[in-house]
Design a protein around this motif. Structure first.
Motif, PDB file in Angstrom:
ATOM      1  N   ARG A  29       0.877  -1.169   0.000  1.00 56.21           N
ATOM      2  CA  ARG A  29       0.000   0.000   0.000  1.00 56.21           C
ATOM      3  C   ARG A  29       0.911   1.215   0.000  1.00 56.21           C
ATOM      4  O   ARG A  29       2.081   1.120   0.355  1.00 56.21           O
ATOM      5  N   LYS A  30       0.346   2.354  -0.400  1.00 55.56           N
ATOM      6  CA  LYS A  30       1.135   3.577  -0.285  1.00 55.56           C
ATOM      7  C   LYS A  30       1.472   3.786   1.188  1.00 55.56           C
ATOM      8  O   LYS A  30       0.612   3.620   2.045  1.00 55.56           O
ATOM      9  N   MET A  31       2.727   4.097   1.449  1.00 54.41           N
ATOM     10  CA  MET A  31       3.147   4.296   2.832  1.00 54.41           C
ATOM     11  C   MET A  31       3.940   5.579   2.964  1.00 54.41           C
ATOM     12  O   MET A  31       4.546   6.057   2.010  1.00 54.41           O
ATOM     13  N   LYS A  32       3.935   6.130   4.158  1.00 55.87           N
ATOM     14  CA  LYS A  32       4.788   7.277   4.439  1.00 55.87           C
ATOM     15  C   LYS A  32       5.652   6.980   5.661  1.00 55.87           C
ATOM     16  O   LYS A  32       6.849   6.872   5.556  1.00 55.87           O
ATOM     17  N   CYS A  33       5.013   6.841   6.844  1.00 52.77           N
ATOM     18  CA  CYS A  33       5.828   6.736   8.060  1.00 52.77           C
ATOM     19  C   CYS A  33       6.401   5.333   8.240  1.00 52.77           C
ATOM     20  O   CYS A  33       7.495   5.163   8.739  1.00 52.77           O
ATOM     21  N   GLY A  34       5.642   4.304   7.867  1.00 61.14           N
ATOM     22  CA  GLY A  34       6.105   2.929   8.026  1.00 61.14           C
ATOM     23  C   GLY A  34       6.014   2.411   9.451  1.00 61.14           C
ATOM     24  O   GLY A  34       6.408   1.288   9.734  1.00 61.14           O
ATOM     25  N   ILE A  35       5.497   3.231  10.371  1.00 67.78           N
ATOM     26  CA  ILE A  35       5.455   2.812  11.777  1.00 67.78           C
ATOM     27  C   ILE A  35       4.070   2.984  12.389  1.00 67.78           C
ATOM     28  O   ILE A  35       3.923   3.220  13.590  1.00 67.78           O
ATOM     29  N   GLY A  36       3.045   2.898  11.552  1.00 64.81           N
ATOM     30  CA  GLY A  36       1.682   2.863  12.080  1.00 64.81           C
ATOM     31  C   GLY A  36       1.144   4.171  12.598  1.00 64.81           C
ATOM     32  O   GLY A  36       0.270   4.187  13.449  1.00 64.81           O
TER      33      GLY A  36
END
Lengths: 321, 339, 277
Positions: C239-246
């Motif tokens: 999926r498109k992600m930005k932070c990667g940490i929820g």
């Protein structure tokens, strides 16, 4: 008038002249209405038209990749003068075929600017209102205040010279013959009188309030690009932060994108949660285009838009400022 | 519980300012929003209709770090923050966001996932929450496990009895702060009775809450139901609701600057925007307006409760006030229950 | 202050162009600081945020195996702003990495049993990590079967390694391409069809599927048909992600976040999520 409107819409459904009608219903707050999508005759009874009907419903034609627009499907839209002009614009710009539209005009007497009302009652909670000619009585928990209707009308209504649909298929009651006696560019003239510095200050003061929620763009019928330039990532044209340098580029480019296409409905200004005067520059450009090219958007389906035609004798000196 | 008369607020502010940067509602133009305050006269005490205070701990644009010639500079810790005059719906929203941003390890072996930007501001803060004597007609805090005098997320509860403020310590931090300050009168029995009266009146001004058990049953079954088409039809997918929501906390990360100097920032983002989930390939799992509309309400009333036990909504009603097309979250919840 | 958003510094050690069109490049990175290397413990299936200062970050599955000590490998398809910039990298350039992020393929559960790996196109990255890991601990596992498909022979990644894997007798490797081309003497057909044809036995076997969404969508039902239980079928989602940490809120499918609850999910889990397919 509302009864007549409901009867007319019912008749259109009975005669199979429409597949759906977009109108307004009573909203959940005293000063608001809500867009209403009528797909069957029973829903028509929810239809209203009054001073709270501030949305330009034409926007739903292009919303969500023109999901509503299908060949052979007829969409009725209930319109104030400005909203009708957006539909004309869509026909001119080939967003929908004229035969797929049923334009239902209603006589507009101006819509409220909620923010102006709230200011007049010191931000006290409004529980209801009643209109009596040119006066509006606002009722709250422990107060009642009578206001001049013109004073609390949207900026766009205060300068409107097309309150009735210039193009329509049906009109509830009769469209007015005379144009309102209003100086449509009074606010623009005042703005023009300011010095260059003051004009720039006014623009930066207003646009610095922007939080980039894009409510202005999304309620605007003239803004229907599949991907808006601010949403493009590769290349990314402007920064996404609410810093003035970026927000001002967003707004100025939007102003220019709707140049000669803006119908001055003022939906942008009313939608803005920050209360930015978004109409002013659009109106300024509208004035320039009217004066220089003799063109007003959304009046005539057959007229070539100012930005799509070229005459040799056109003045070339148009630069903002 | 101590009492501060309104004309003595300056003294109180001075004490508070020693240890804290104080934020409070301030009127600027037509808007009242939370700003850093130096003098009591700048505080707008009466307006219930302020902008939400989310920005104090989670600014719309915030540096994650700066960099120069591939050297990374970390953010610096600033003076602790005290917020005066948030409403219970905002105080609770801090706790809800803290469940995400303050969350440390998920499972053994995980890296530390605490959000440093949030934690450096929120953890040391002192939150003064003012009870709502007269809730607005858009308030529905009682629907979502909050209330006009709910103290969740508050360090100190403040009651306005007309003459002055009564301050009650709630958290350890709050109790300690109040016990440390002198020169203010203690409240008496009558003051306490007055507060009970105010609370009772406020309760009666709110509408009847929805049936939460039924909401759970129905929302779980609603995914493919046509109510989502019907309800989302009018939504124009702007970010007004999310940007004015005290609990919405989704963000974007962007780089500003060049390769040798600049900053990485985070910005508020909105699930209403197509770009939120649009992938580089062009594929968008939430392509339609309906998909995005449903995500917003599912997140608040199904996903967040499943993961964290609370609704991601405190019933402040701000979204109802700012929505340009009158999407009313109460209507949405009622529709879900009724289908 | 411990700032989880700050990437650790890495150096580009090696670059390999994987396809003639040069849209796929493999980067081997090494840690600049030895403490960072010590701290970085990962498992097959996890991912990292690959960071280029001034351009941004993008998530990629780790293609190297934890058993390969010297480098961290990523294979990057050129599609957008950040991936474009990554393709411009030269040997010796400095980049940033945040990770390891997400969960991993449950290799502990696989012990003593058979494993079927089904992959498609350039999504073979974390599957390479898994395969290398399994081969390194070969005696812990039963039969290992790999079914790997690509649109055409050029689009297989790790071609040199594939050639070596083909020589091994403790590994069943099946390569397939979508359409017949001259000189290709291996299988032809889409991955789901080939899986059906080969019909690996489901008994005491775990299956891991990773590839383009469309391939995953059509392969999972085939595995169910072949009697693989839902809790023994694993796939990795994107999926498109930005932070990667929820935290940033965009990569959820239903109430699960791909970045922290995934990217690896069992079919059993996915079947409970309305938004999954």
């Amino acid at each position: 008038m509302v009864k007549e409107l409901q009867e007319k819409v019912k008749q259109l459904f009975k005669d199979k002249k429409v597949d759906m009608v977009i109108g307004w219903r009573k909203g959940s707050l005293p000063l608001s209405s809500s867009p209403l999508f009528i797909n069957k005759i029973e829903d028509v009874d929810n239809l209203i038209f009054d001073e709270t009907c501030q949305n330009n419903l034409a926007v739903y034609i292009t919303k969500d990749k023109r999901r509503l627009v299908k060949d052979g499907k007829k969409i009725g839209v209930i319109v104030k003068g400005c909203d009708a002009r957006s539909l004309v614009l869509y026909c001119v710009e080939k967003q929908i075929k004229r035969e797929n539209l049923v334009i239902i005009g209603v006589p507009c007497k101006g819509v409220f600017d909620k923010r102006k009302v709230m200011e007049q009652v010191d931000n006290k909670e409004v529980l209801g209102f009643s209109v009596n000619g040119k006066e509006v009585t606002i009722k709250g928990q422990e107060f009642e205040k009578t206001l001049d209707k013109f004073e609390i009308a949207s900026d766009s209504c205060q300068s409107c010279v097309y309150p009735d649909a210039p193009v329509f298929d049906e009109f509830i009651t009769e469209p007015r013959k005379e144009k309102p006696d209003i100086d449509e560019f009074a606010k623009v003239d005042k703005f023009e009188e300011l010095s260059l510095d003051d004009r720039w200050k006014k623009i930066t003061d207003e646009y610095s309030k922007c939080v980039r929620c894009y409510a202005c763009r999304n309620v605007c019928p003239s803004c229907y690009c599949n991907v808006c330039f601010v949403d493009q990532n590769d290349p990314q044209w402007i920064g996404k932060s609410p810093e003035i340098t970026d927000t001002i580029i967003f707004h100025l480019i939007r102003n220019l994108h709707v140049a000669g296409r803006c119908v001055e409905c003022g939906a942008c200004a009313r939608a803005c949660p920050e209360g930015i005067d978004l109409l002013l520059l659009n109106k300024k450009i509208t004035k320039e285009i009217k004066e220089r090219f003799g063109y007003t958007a959304g009046i005539n389906i057959d007229e070539k838009p100012a930005m799509q035609s070229y005459c040799e004798n056109e003045k070339q000196d148009f630069i903002m400022g | 519980m101590i009492k501060i008369e309104k004309n003595k607020f300056d003294e109180f502010l001075e004490i508070l300012k020693k240890e804290y940067n104080v934020f409070a509602p301030k009127k600027e133009g037509a808007q009242t929003s939370f700003k850093e305050i130096k003098f009591a006269k700048d505080i707008e005490f009466n307006n219930i209709n302020t902008k939400i205070p989310k920005e104090i701990f989670f600014p719309q644009a915030e540096e994650l770090f700066m960099y120069k010639d591939s050297k990374i500079e970390n953010i610096e810790k600033k003076k602790a923050i005290a917020v005066w005059g948030v409403r219970p719906c905002s105080a609770k929203s801090f706790i809800l966001i803290d469940k995400i941003f303050g969350r440390a390890k998920q499972k053994p072996g995980d890296k530390n996932f605490e959000d440093p930007l949030w934690k450096t501001k929120y953890d040391d803060s002192l939150v003064f929450t003012i009870g709502c004597n007269t809730p607005a007609s858009t308030c529905f805090c009682n629907w979502v496990d909050c209330g006009p005098f709910d103290s969740t997320g508050s360090d100190v509860m403040v009651y306005d009895d007309g003459n002055g403020f009564l301050l009650e310590g709630i958290s350890k931090k709050g109790i300690k702060f109040l016990s440390d300050i002198k020169d203010f009168e203690e409240s008496n029995d009558k003051d306490r009775q007055n507060i009970e009266v105010l609370k009772n009146i406020a309760e009666t001004m709110l509408s009847k809450p929805i049936d939460k058990d039924l909401l759970k049953v129905k929302i779980d079954k609603s995914w493919n139901h046509s109510i989502w088409d019907e309800m989302s039809a009018k939504c124009i997918n702007c970010g007004a609701c999310t940007y004015n929501c005290p609990t919405c906390h989704c963000f974007d990360i962007q780089d500003e600057g060049k390769s040798n100097k600049g900053k990485r920032i985070r910005l508020w983002d909105s699930c209403m925007f197509p770009d939120f989930t649009n992938e580089a390939s062009g594929h968008n799992p939430r392509d339609l307006s309906k998909d995005r509309f449903r995500q917003r309400f599912m997140h608040k009333f199904k996903y967040f409760p499943e993961n964290n036990g609370d609704y991601l909504c405190t019933g402040c009603g701000k979204c109802i006030q700012v929505c340009p097309v009158n999407v009313d979250v109460r209507d949405v919840l009622n529709k879900i229950i009724e289908f | 202050m411990d700032n989880t958003y700050i990437p650790v510094q890495m150096k580009v050690e090696n670059i390999l162009i994987e396809d003639p069109a040069k849209t796929l490049r493999t980067f081997d990175l090494s840690f600049i600081n030895s403490e960072d290397k010590e701290r970085f413990k990962y498992m097959p299936g996890q991912f990292c945020e690959f960071s280029i200062l001034g351009r941004g970050e993008s998530p990629f599955g780790i293609a190297s195996s934890p058993t390969e000590q010297d480098f961290l490998r990523f294979t990057v398809n050129r599609t957008g702003l950040v991936t474009n910039e990554i393709h411009y990298l030269q040997k010796g350039d400095e980049v940033g990495i945040r990770g390891p992020l997400g969960n991993w393929y449950p290799v502990e559960k696989f012990k003593g049993e058979n494993v079927v790996i089904v992959g498609g196109g350039f999504a073979f990255t974390t599957l390479r990590s898994l395969l290398i890991y399994l081969l390194e601990h070969r005696k812990d596992y039963g039969e290992i079967t790999v079914i790997y498909g690509a649109r055409n022979p050029d689009l297989f990644i790790y071609k040199d390694e594939i050639a070596e894997w083909e020589k091994r007798d403790d590994l069943n490797l099946h390569l397939t391409i979508d359409k017949e081309v001259d000189g290709w003497n291996k299988m032809v057909g889409f991955v789901p069809t080939v899986v059906k044809e080969l019909a690996p036995k489901a008994e005491k076997t775990w299956c891991v599927v990773c590839g383009p969404p469309i391939m995953i969508k059509y392969t999972l039902p085939v595995l169910v048909e072949l009697k693989f239980p839902n809790d023994r079928i694993y796939t990795s989602l994107e999926r498109k992600m930005k932070c990667g940490i929820g935290k940033c809120g965009r990569c959820n499918i239903g109430s699960k976040y791909v970045c922290i609850d995934g990217p690896v999910f069992s079919l059993e889990q996915l079947n409970t999520i309305s938004e999954a397919f």
